[in-house]
Scaffold this active site. Structure first.
Site, PDB file in Angstrom:
ATOM      1  N   SER A 138       0.820  -1.200   0.000  1.00 56.33           N
ATOM      2  CA  SER A 138       0.000   0.000   0.000  1.00 56.33           C
ATOM      3  C   SER A 138       0.853   1.249   0.000  1.00 56.33           C
ATOM      4  O   SER A 138       1.876   1.332   0.687  1.00 56.33           O
ATOM      5  CB  SER A 138      -0.963  -0.013   1.188  1.00 56.33           C
ATOM      6  OG  SER A 138      -0.546   0.900   2.163  1.00 56.33           O
ATOM      7  N   LYS A 139       0.420   2.182  -0.814  1.00 54.94           N
ATOM      8  CA  LYS A 139       1.136   3.448  -0.945  1.00 54.94           C
ATOM      9  C   LYS A 139       1.144   4.168   0.408  1.00 54.94           C
ATOM     10  O   LYS A 139       2.105   4.835   0.766  1.00 54.94           O
ATOM     11  CB  LYS A 139       0.436   4.277  -2.020  1.00 54.94           C
ATOM     12  CG  LYS A 139       0.988   5.667  -2.214  1.00 54.94           C
ATOM     13  CD  LYS A 139       2.297   5.669  -2.967  1.00 54.94           C
ATOM     14  CE  LYS A 139       2.833   7.101  -3.046  1.00 54.94           C
ATOM     15  NZ  LYS A 139       4.244   7.133  -3.354  1.00 54.94           N
ATOM     16  N   ARG A 140       0.067   3.985   1.131  1.00 56.86           N
ATOM     17  CA  ARG A 140      -0.036   4.665   2.418  1.00 56.86           C
ATOM     18  C   ARG A 140       1.035   4.191   3.396  1.00 56.86           C
ATOM     19  O   ARG A 140       1.476   4.912   4.256  1.00 56.86           O
ATOM     20  CB  ARG A 140      -1.431   4.460   3.032  1.00 56.86           C
ATOM     21  CG  ARG A 140      -2.187   5.761   3.173  1.00 56.86           C
ATOM     22  CD  ARG A 140      -3.632   5.519   3.537  1.00 56.86           C
ATOM     23  NE  ARG A 140      -4.417   5.147   2.371  1.00 56.86           N
ATOM     24  CZ  ARG A 140      -5.641   4.624   2.441  1.00 56.86           C
ATOM     25  NH1 ARG A 140      -6.192   4.367   3.609  1.00 56.86           N
ATOM     26  NH2 ARG A 140      -6.305   4.339   1.340  1.00 56.86           N
ATOM     27  N   GLY A 181       3.950   3.489   2.500  1.00 58.98           N
ATOM     28  CA  GLY A 181       5.245   3.844   1.932  1.00 58.98           C
ATOM     29  C   GLY A 181       5.714   2.906   0.835  1.00 58.98           C
ATOM     30  O   GLY A 181       6.850   3.006   0.368  1.00 58.98           O
ATOM     31  N   ASP A 198       6.456   5.688  -8.669  1.00 62.04           N
ATOM     32  CA  ASP A 198       7.707   5.550  -7.909  1.00 62.04           C
ATOM     33  C   ASP A 198       8.642   4.567  -8.608  1.00 62.04           C
ATOM     34  O   ASP A 198       9.854   4.785  -8.685  1.00 62.04           O
ATOM     35  CB  ASP A 198       7.431   5.022  -6.492  1.00 62.04           C
ATOM     36  CG  ASP A 198       6.635   6.018  -5.656  1.00 62.04           C
ATOM     37  OD1 ASP A 198       6.728   7.227  -5.917  1.00 62.04           O
ATOM     38  OD2 ASP A 198       5.908   5.561  -4.741  1.00 62.04           O
TER      39      ASP A 198
END
Ligand code: GLU
Length: 484
Positions: free
Chosen positions: A252-254, A256, A262
């Site tokens: 998850s991007k949340r 990191g 990216d």
């Protein structure tokens, strides 16, 4: 009937790897059918999550991955609008919700759910929503609404019986209706919830195959009850297992974890990322890992999507990216990496040759500049680097070899690769040494590094005569002073 699938992202400002894989699978399912249609629908009705420029990121990602949609906000189509907030404008979700009420699939609700939840919590009871408004007649409700009372529209779920459906990945799923909650379909601000809009939109857009994350699997029986209440066909379902960071948590991007953007910024090719994520959760029939998008269309089969989450392995992606980079023809590769070479090498030289020596070694684009610093800067090094068992090299051998190379190169007019190859390959014979005893020290003497992309001849060619001799002189002088 031809297959119609959709990718329905919410514009969050980045492309999550799991979402991109869902998009890819939806694309593959559609394109397996020569007449198949792949649709992009933007689900932006969750106003709290809106991010400026976020839809552009969706378009850019799809484009750079080659996931071309046949219908969507930017390309049009017969089933638009393709942006959910624009679909709202006509009041259509409201009208459909009212229609559902009249078909017994939903009801008006005037309760303050939060207040009830708080009261129950205070009384030590757990909150299960059993809506008293269900008892009201539609006429009574319409009167209260006309009088200005606030309301939501909730789904009405049968209290008895079961709902069953088939998922292409997870098989037959059966749930007791009594376990399904009577979720809100239309909020008091008139916005539909995902739970309602997905059914209406998928139906109106003629979606035959719903491909989405398995987090929606448990709600699907509720959606099917809505389809049934309208008397609409239920689509085929393909729920995809999550992409995992490790055994316990989702990527998850949340937290990191890298988004598609990216990864591109880290020097991965969109083609390689797409190839890699195709394999996360889907297993090809043949023992093979490199696939172009067109090859994936041929090979893909929903029956081979697994039910357990696949772990995203950055090392595997790096390996696959390297395979993609090495598989390119030199011209394409050179055009791709030229900015990275230019960043590291200011020396005026044959940069295409640099691309050629880098190609077998680089796995990501971003590691390229770091591999090339020795062209502009000749680093100091210690003479024990001349010791190399396999090459049968040591400082004494190196000194003899370097002197012979110096003499040959100083006399050399034609500095082409071919000419240098010819004269340098003759040196070992002249001084009765093995190839490695000459070429290994030479490469070290002109780069200062134990390992580099390319060999001595290529590097001497790229550096040019003057710079090669200058470096060779410094290295010979260093050896002479140390060996005495
Ligand atoms: N907007 C939803 C999401 O981003 C779409 C789910 C679906 O494909 O139905 O999760």
């Amino acid at each position: 009937m031809s297959i119609r699938t959709r990718f329905a992202p919410s514009p969050t400002g980045y492309m999550h790897i799991g979402n991109l894989r869902t998009a890819l699978y939806a694309y593959l399912v559609a394109k397996k059918d020569p007449e198949g249609v792949f649709i992009l629908r933007i689900e932006d009705t969750d106003q709290g999550r809106l991010v400026e420029g976020a839809t552009d990121i969706i378009y850019d990602t799809m484009k750079s991955c080659g996931l071309k949609h046949d219908e969507g906000p930017d390309v049009g189509g017969d089933f638009g609008p393709y942006v959910q907030s624009e679909r709202m404008a006509s009041g259509m979700y409201h009208d459909y919700a009212v229609k559902l009420i009249h078909r017994g699939g939903a009801h008006y609700c005037f309760c303050d759910e939060e207040k009830i939840a708080a009261e129950r919590a205070a009384a030590g009871e757990s909150f299960k929503y059993d809506d008293p408004c269900k008892m009201l007649s539609v006429e009574e409700c319409e009167k209260r609404i006309a009088a200005g009372e606030k309301y939501v529209i909730r789904q009405t779920i049968p209290t008895e019986g079961t709902t069953s459906f088939n998922d292409e990945v997870f098989g037959t799923i059966t749930v007791e209706n009594s376990t399904l909650d009577e979720q809100v379909l239309l909020k008091s601000d008139g916005f539909p919830t995902y739970n309602f809009a997905n059914v209406i939109d998928d139906h109106l857009m003629g979606i035959t195959d719903v491909v989405r994350g398995m987090e929606y699997l448990s709600s699907t029986p509720k959606y099917n009850l809505i389809y049934e209440a309208y008397g609409w066909d239920i689509p085929r379902y393909i729920h995809c297992p999550p992409v995992m960071k490790d055994e316990h948590s989702k990527l998850s991007k949340r937290n990191g974890d890298a988004s598609f953007q990216d990864l591109v910024a880290k020097g991965y090719l969109p083609e390689a990322i797409l190839n890699y994520i195709a394999l996360l959760g889907w297993a090809p029939e043949e023992d093979r890992e490199i696939y172009t998008l067109d090859e994936l269309v041929q090979a893909f089969n929903v029956k081979r999507i697994g039910t357990s989450g696949a772990i995203f392995d950055p090392e595997k992606l790096t390996w696959l990216n390297g395979m993609w980079l090495r598989g390119m023809d030199l011209d394409t590769y050179y055009n791709l990496i030229k900015p990275y070479i230019d960043e590291a090498v200011k020396l005026d030289c044959d940069k295409k040759k640099i691309a050629e020596i880098v190609q077998p070694r680089a796995n990501t684009l971003n590691e390229i500049p770091g591999m090339l610093t020795f062209f502009d800067e000749f680093p100091e090094f210690t003479t024990d680097l001349y010791n190399h068992k396999k090459m049968k090299s040591n400082p004494e051998v190196a000194l003899v070899s370097l002197k012979a190379c110096r003499e040959t190169l100083a006399a050399q007019e034609d500095w082409s690769m071919e000419a240098l190859h010819e004269v340098l390959m003759a040196v070992p014979k002249q001084i009765e040494k093995k190839n490695g005893q000459v070429l290994f020290p030479l490469r070290l003497a002109i780069t200062g590094l134990g390992t580099t992309p390319g060999g001595a001849i290529e590097i001497a060619y790229i550096l040019g005569k003057e710079e090669t001799l200058r470096r060779l002189d410094r290295s010979i002088a260093q050896l002479e002073s140390e060996l005495g």
